[in-house]
Design a protein around this motif. Structure first.
Motif, PDB file in Angstrom:
ATOM      1  N   HIS A  78      39.622  61.395   1.658  1.00  0.00           N
ATOM      2  CA  HIS A  78      39.299  62.067   0.415  1.00  0.00           C
ATOM      3  C   HIS A  78      38.575  61.118  -0.533  1.00  0.00           C
ATOM      4  O   HIS A  78      38.851  59.913  -0.559  1.00  0.00           O
ATOM      5  CB  HIS A  78      40.571  62.586  -0.265  1.00  0.00           C
ATOM      6  N   VAL A  79      37.650  61.659  -1.297  1.00  0.00           N
ATOM      7  CA  VAL A  79      36.878  60.882  -2.272  1.00  0.00           C
ATOM      8  C   VAL A  79      36.882  61.629  -3.595  1.00  0.00           C
ATOM      9  O   VAL A  79      36.564  62.830  -3.631  1.00  0.00           O
ATOM     10  CB  VAL A  79      35.418  60.685  -1.786  1.00  0.00           C
ATOM     11  N   TYR A  80      37.262  60.948  -4.663  1.00  0.00           N
ATOM     12  CA  TYR A  80      37.137  61.532  -5.997  1.00  0.00           C
ATOM     13  C   TYR A  80      35.714  61.278  -6.479  1.00  0.00           C
ATOM     14  O   TYR A  80      35.238  60.138  -6.454  1.00  0.00           O
ATOM     15  CB  TYR A  80      38.137  60.907  -6.969  1.00  0.00           C
ATOM     16  N   ALA A  81      35.027  62.334  -6.888  1.00  0.00           N
ATOM     17  CA  ALA A  81      33.646  62.205  -7.324  1.00  0.00           C
ATOM     18  C   ALA A  81      33.494  62.724  -8.749  1.00  0.00           C
ATOM     19  O   ALA A  81      34.060  63.754  -9.106  1.00  0.00           O
ATOM     20  CB  ALA A  81      32.720  62.973  -6.385  1.00  0.00           C
ATOM     21  N   SER A  82      32.718  61.995  -9.540  1.00  0.00           N
ATOM     22  CA  SER A  82      32.438  62.406 -10.915  1.00  0.00           C
ATOM     23  C   SER A  82      30.948  62.210 -11.163  1.00  0.00           C
ATOM     24  O   SER A  82      30.411  61.122 -10.931  1.00  0.00           O
ATOM     25  CB  SER A  82      33.266  61.569 -11.898  1.00  0.00           C
ATOM     26  N   ILE A  83      30.273  63.271 -11.616  1.00  0.00           N
ATOM     27  CA  ILE A  83      28.824  63.188 -11.818  1.00  0.00           C
ATOM     28  C   ILE A  83      28.479  63.463 -13.276  1.00  0.00           C
ATOM     29  O   ILE A  83      29.242  64.110 -13.997  1.00  0.00           O
ATOM     30  CB  ILE A  83      28.068  64.174 -10.901  1.00  0.00           C
ATOM     31  N   PRO A  84      27.334  62.966 -13.739  1.00  0.00           N
ATOM     32  CA  PRO A  84      26.929  63.192 -15.125  1.00  0.00           C
ATOM     33  C   PRO A  84      26.771  64.679 -15.419  1.00  0.00           C
ATOM     34  O   PRO A  84      26.261  65.435 -14.595  1.00  0.00           O
ATOM     35  CB  PRO A  84      25.583  62.462 -15.220  1.00  0.00           C
ATOM     36  N   SER A  85      27.208  65.094 -16.577  1.00  0.00           N
ATOM     37  CA  SER A  85      27.060  66.486 -16.977  1.00  0.00           C
ATOM     38  C   SER A  85      25.857  66.630 -17.903  1.00  0.00           C
ATOM     39  O   SER A  85      25.495  65.703 -18.625  1.00  0.00           O
ATOM     40  CB  SER A  85      28.320  66.989 -17.684  1.00  0.00           C
ATOM     41  N   GLY A  86      25.242  67.780 -17.852  1.00  0.00           N
ATOM     42  CA  GLY A  86      24.114  68.053 -18.728  1.00  0.00           C
ATOM     43  C   GLY A  86      22.862  67.277 -18.397  1.00  0.00           C
ATOM     44  O   GLY A  86      21.967  67.140 -19.236  1.00  0.00           O
ATOM     45  N   ARG A  87      22.764  66.765 -17.168  1.00  0.00           N
ATOM     46  CA  ARG A  87      21.602  65.976 -16.781  1.00  0.00           C
ATOM     47  C   ARG A  87      20.917  66.542 -15.540  1.00  0.00           C
ATOM     48  O   ARG A  87      20.248  65.835 -14.809  1.00  0.00           O
ATOM     49  CB  ARG A  87      21.993  64.521 -16.542  1.00  0.00           C
ATOM     50  N   GLY A  88      21.123  67.838 -15.297  1.00  0.00           N
ATOM     51  CA  GLY A  88      20.498  68.446 -14.134  1.00  0.00           C
ATOM     52  C   GLY A  88      21.200  68.083 -12.850  1.00  0.00           C
ATOM     53  O   GLY A  88      22.336  67.612 -12.840  1.00  0.00           O
ATOM     54  N   GLY A  89      20.500  68.263 -11.758  1.00  0.00           N
ATOM     55  CA  GLY A  89      21.098  68.026 -10.450  1.00  0.00           C
ATOM     56  C   GLY A  89      20.791  66.681  -9.844  1.00  0.00           C
ATOM     57  O   GLY A  89      20.952  66.490  -8.640  1.00  0.00           O
ATOM     58  N   GLY A  90      20.338  65.739 -10.651  1.00  0.00           N
ATOM     59  CA  GLY A  90      20.055  64.408 -10.137  1.00  0.00           C
ATOM     60  C   GLY A  90      18.627  64.290  -9.628  1.00  0.00           C
ATOM     61  O   GLY A  90      17.774  65.109  -9.978  1.00  0.00           O
ATOM     62  N   PRO A  91      18.328  63.290  -8.814  1.00  0.00           N
ATOM     63  CA  PRO A  91      19.306  62.389  -8.205  1.00  0.00           C
ATOM     64  C   PRO A  91      19.825  61.318  -9.175  1.00  0.00           C
ATOM     65  O   PRO A  91      19.108  60.890 -10.066  1.00  0.00           O
ATOM     66  CB  PRO A  91      18.530  61.739  -7.054  1.00  0.00           C
ATOM     67  N   PHE A  92      21.090  60.936  -8.972  1.00  0.00           N
ATOM     68  CA  PHE A  92      21.761  59.968  -9.829  1.00  0.00           C
ATOM     69  C   PHE A  92      21.993  58.654  -9.077  1.00  0.00           C
ATOM     70  O   PHE A  92      22.247  58.665  -7.872  1.00  0.00           O
ATOM     71  CB  PHE A  92      23.122  60.502 -10.278  1.00  0.00           C
TER      72      PHE A  92
END
Length: 224
Positions: free
Chosen positions: A2-16
């Motif tokens: 399992h991996v906990y993932a957190s991505i930027p909000s309000g910045r579209g779909g990336g790429p990050f």
């Protein structure tokens, strides 16, 4: 795993640009998830793999003894799998991967950078036990330092005993000998685990001083 993932909000779909957050002895707990969320707030896709995924419930019950069941080859394999998953993800800038970690996670961050050429920035927080192998490992993380192909930012507590001030000098000398770009910060009055606000050794001043440096370091080396 399992991996906990957190991505930027309000910045579209990336790429990050991604950062791997290596857990401490408590596992991928609230503190580690919060660190991943803070990196996401800064614009990074942060992922924290559960390095205890091979453990039984009985092994997990003994928090202080958990790390004795870890093995360096398995850690390297888990970080490698995380890197490959990131590189294949369409929302990720797979050629700019960072890694950080706390306590045992600081050791894992170093080991990951030393064994995976895709990692482009490494930020260990008070990573101890660099001079010993875990499990079936053949070489210590320190002995693998020549494999590090990225800049390193290392945070130390002034009164920490693992890594100790003598350890810091030894690590500094080796990275210098190898020509690896590195930046060290030692925080007055801070002990091991100074970032962990859930623990008794949390040090507010060290925590507040170190985090902006971490974000700036990753910004400079991963956001291209």
């Amino acid at each position: 795993m399992h991996v906990y993932a957190s991505i930027p909000s309000g910045r579209g779909g990336g790429p990050f640009p991604p950062v791997i957050v290596s857990q401490h002895g408590g596992g991928v707990d609230q503190f580690i998830r919060d660190m991943a969320d803070r990196l996401a707030e800064a614009g990074f896709a942060a992922v924290a793999p559960n390095l205890f995924h091979r453990f039984t419930e009985e092994q997990l019950d003994n928090r202080t003894g958990r790390i004795q069941h870890l093995s360096d080859p398995e850690i390297v394999a888990d970080i490698g799998s995380t890197v490959e998953w990131l590189r294949a993800h369409p929302a990720i800038q797979g050629d700019h991967i960072g890694i950080t970690g706390f306590c045992m996670g600081g050791r894992v961050a170093w080991l990951g950078a030393a064994t995976n050429r895709h990692i482009k920035a490494c930020v260990p927080y008070y990573g101890g036990n660099l001079f010993v192998t875990w499990g079936s490992g053949d070489n210590t993380p320190f002995q693998l330092a020549s494999g590090i192909q990225c800049p390193v930012l290392f945070h130390f507590g002034e009164i920490d005993e693992n890594p100790s001030p003598a350890d810091r000098e030894r690590i500094d000398a080796e990275l210098t000998r190898l020509g690896i770009t590195h930046e060290f910060h030692t925080y007055p009055g801070a002990d091991h685990a100074f970032m962990d606000y859930t623990g008794l050794r949390h040090h507010q001043e060290a925590s507040e001083a170190s985090w902006p440096r971490t974000v700036e370091f990753f910004t400079n080396h991963l956001m291209r």
